[in-house]
Design an enzyme around this catalytic site. Structure first.
Site, PDB file in Angstrom:
ATOM      1  N   GLU A 193       0.909  -1.235   0.042  1.00 32.34           N
ATOM      2  CA  GLU A 193       0.032  -0.115  -0.034  1.00 32.34           C
ATOM      3  C   GLU A 193       0.934   1.167  -0.130  1.00 32.34           C
ATOM      4  O   GLU A 193       0.513   2.173   0.831  1.00 32.34           O
ATOM      5  CB  GLU A 193      -0.829   0.113   1.220  1.00 32.34           C
ATOM      6  CG  GLU A 193      -2.112  -1.262   1.136  1.00 32.34           C
ATOM      7  CD  GLU A 193      -2.951  -1.260   2.299  1.00 32.34           C
ATOM      8  OE1 GLU A 193      -2.754  -0.562   3.240  1.00 32.34           O
ATOM      9  OE2 GLU A 193      -3.840  -2.208   2.416  1.00 32.34           O
ATOM     10  N   ASP A 198      -1.057  -3.836  -3.304  1.00 34.84           N
ATOM     11  CA  ASP A 198      -1.854  -2.523  -3.195  1.00 34.84           C
ATOM     12  C   ASP A 198      -3.243  -2.776  -3.407  1.00 34.84           C
ATOM     13  O   ASP A 198      -3.658  -3.806  -4.095  1.00 34.84           O
ATOM     14  CB  ASP A 198      -1.424  -1.486  -3.939  1.00 34.84           C
ATOM     15  CG  ASP A 198      -1.458  -0.186  -3.433  1.00 34.84           C
ATOM     16  OD1 ASP A 198      -2.300   0.132  -2.458  1.00 34.84           O
ATOM     17  OD2 ASP A 198      -0.588   0.568  -3.466  1.00 34.84           O
ATOM     18  N   GLU A 256      -5.605 -10.764  -1.964  1.00 35.56           N
ATOM     19  CA  GLU A 256      -6.516 -10.708  -0.996  1.00 35.56           C
ATOM     20  C   GLU A 256      -7.895 -10.622  -1.067  1.00 35.56           C
ATOM     21  O   GLU A 256      -8.743  -9.754  -0.574  1.00 35.56           O
ATOM     22  CB  GLU A 256      -6.055  -9.292   0.088  1.00 35.56           C
ATOM     23  CG  GLU A 256      -4.682  -9.252   0.246  1.00 35.56           C
ATOM     24  CD  GLU A 256      -4.292  -8.145   1.249  1.00 35.56           C
ATOM     25  OE1 GLU A 256      -5.258  -7.352   1.723  1.00 35.56           O
ATOM     26  OE2 GLU A 256      -3.119  -7.822   1.224  1.00 35.56           O
TER      27      GLU A 256
HETATM   28  C1  XIL Z   1      -6.004  -6.715   8.095  1.00 38.53           C
HETATM   29  C2  XIL Z   1      -6.271  -7.936   8.825  1.00 38.53           C
HETATM   30  O1  XIL Z   1      -7.340  -8.941   8.001  1.00 38.53           O
HETATM   31  C3  XIL Z   1      -6.993  -7.532   9.934  1.00 38.53           C
HETATM   32  O2  XIL Z   1      -7.254  -8.731  10.989  1.00 38.53           O
HETATM   33  C4  XIL Z   1      -6.139  -6.717  10.753  1.00 38.53           C
HETATM   34  O3  XIL Z   1      -6.751  -6.091  11.910  1.00 38.53           O
HETATM   35  C5  XIL Z   1      -5.742  -5.391   9.941  1.00 38.53           C
HETATM   36  O4  XIL Z   1      -5.469  -6.059   8.539  1.00 38.53           O
HETATM   37  N1  XIL Z   1      -4.919  -4.944   3.251  1.00 38.53           N
HETATM   38  C6  XIL Z   1      -4.105  -5.641   3.949  1.00 38.53           C
HETATM   39  C7  XIL Z   1      -3.969  -6.686   5.078  1.00 38.53           C
HETATM   40  O5  XIL Z   1      -2.800  -5.800   3.147  1.00 38.53           O
HETATM   41  O6  XIL Z   1      -2.737  -6.811   5.680  1.00 38.53           O
HETATM   42  C8  XIL Z   1      -5.130  -6.194   5.704  1.00 38.53           C
HETATM   43  O7  XIL Z   1      -5.456  -7.145   6.916  1.00 38.53           O
HETATM   44  C9  XIL Z   1      -6.422  -5.915   4.960  1.00 38.53           C
HETATM   45  C10 XIL Z   1      -6.163  -4.906   4.103  1.00 38.53           C
END
Ligand code: XIL
Length: 381
Positions: A168, A218, A286
């Site tokens: 990010e 990202d 993700e």
């Molecule tokens: C999130 C987790 O799922 C949560 O449990 C934590 O509280 C915050 O982070 N983008 C990312 C991930 O790259 O690492 C994030 O994960 C979600 C958004």
């Protein structure tokens, strides 16, 4: 004659009985059932399929999560336990236990490991940016990045296949994110950009494990053309300077009403990095389908037939697009952010339903729709 009518009546009775049985029995399939279909098997000609897990999911071989993981996924990532605040909370303290166990588990089960993430503005301890009570200098932070990345990546050399080296780094305003990293390191080498913290992290990672795949990860790259272009320009410049970036990670936290046709265009923008590096890759890192707009969870969404149809359509359209990208040879890994609805990070004050497996660990209709696509495509060929 008599015989004929007897057999006819018997078979009519049998059909009626089986219809009643079907109507009464719960025909739901649980994701952990032995005969439930496997996502990663269905997509084995296209890409690995994975998900984000936590250490407790892989502790007990008799647990439902454990079975779901082994059945469905051939790549895994830790949801939180390999982030800087957990792996490296203090300058001279690393905690590797959980990640060690995770990597062992993956190795024992032929699962490809993703490491998430080495450098991020969030879930990152403050010590990185401090020198006593003052802000640390650019030199000190770059030294710390090198030490942090080298220690972690070399520990798992040959065992973690892919690292989200930075996460990010493009902000919502589509410029380089204003973070402690970019603010304090700045344009250290004086070449006109502030990518120096990114470049240092990638170079250290390559040196520590020359065979690991190094990703710049990202969100909203699929939905914002401006952001995709910004990412393209940043990576292009770094590649031309010899920074070892192997691919862009599309987080793909998308909405139920996502415009998948527009997404294809944004993927195409990033794919053009192949003109600079023919082996350049994209990963989906993700994936989930949020049932609410950001910050719009005023009341529980109603799970109507229409809702389920739209939900499934979004997922199937996305998977069609991802298979196309795989056909182009640019994508070989698709990872969901969580195992089922009940454990998704998207549950806030209202329940969310973003995954293909529901909170009772039953397979949703969308799961079956998605899992059928590769075979349907084969048939059509
Ligand atoms: C999130 C987790 O799922 C949560 O449990 C934590 O509280 C915050 O982070 N983008 C990312 C991930 O790259 O690492 C994030 O994960 C979600 C958004």
């Amino acid at each position: 004659m008599g015989h004929y009518y007897f057999i006819k009546r018997i078979s009519a009775a049998l059909i009626a009985a089986s219809m009643i049985l079907c109507a009464c029995s719960d025909s739901a399939v649980f994701a952990y059932d032995d005969d439930a279909p496997s996502l990663c098997e269905a997509y084995s000609d296209y890409f690995r399929v994975g998900c984000a897990v936590n250490s407790w999911d892989i502790e007990n071989p008799n647990s439902e999560q454990y079975k779901i993981i082994l059945k469905n996924f051939n790549t895994l990532v830790m949801e939180n336990e390999s982030k800087p605040e957990n792996l490296h909370p203090k300058e001279d303290e690393y905690y590797f236990d959980k990640f060690d166990e995770f990597v062992d588990f993956c190795e024992d089960n032929d699962i490809v490991v993703r490491g998430h993430t080495l450098i991020w503005h969030s879930q990152c301890p403050d010590w990185f940016f401090k020198d006593g009570n003052e802000d640390a200098s650019a030199e000190l932070i770059l030294e710390r990045i090198k030490e942090h990345v080298t220690t972690i990546v070399s520990r798992y050399k040959g065992r973690v296949s892919t690292w989200d080296v930075v996460n990010e780094v493009i902000g919502d305003d589509v410029s380089l994110r204003y973070s402690n990293w970019s603010r304090l390191v700045g344009d250290y080498d004086g070449d006109g950009d502030k990518y120096d913290f990114i470049e240092t992290a990638f170079r250290a990672a390559r040196e520590a494990d020359p065979d690991a795949r190094l990703i710049i990860n990202d969100y909203s790259l699929e939905s914002s053309t401006d952001k995709a272009i910004r990412m393209y320009n940043a990576v292009k410049k770094m590649l031309e300077e010899g920074v070892p970036i192997d691919g862009v990670g599309f987080q793909m936290h998308i909405g139920k009403d996502a415009d998948v046709e527009a997404m294809r265009e944004n993927y195409r923008i990033i794919s053009r990095l192949r003109e600079i590096d023919p082996d350049f890759l994209i990963e989906v890192t993700e994936l989930d389908v949020n049932c609410y707009g950001w910050g719009q969870e005023e009341k529980d969404v109603e799970i109507t037939k229409k809702f389920l149809k739209e939900f499934s359509k979004t997922y199937t359209d996305v998977f069609e697009m991802l298979m196309d990208l795989s056909d182009e040879g640019i994508l070989d890994s698709v990872v969901f952010w969580g195992l089922h609805d009940g454990v998704s990070w998207l549950n806030g004050s209202h329940k969310n339903y973003p995954m293909l497996i529901d909170r009772d660990m039953k397979l949703k209709e969308a799961y079956f729709d998605v899992i059928e696509l590769p075979a349907e495509r084969k048939k059509a060929e």
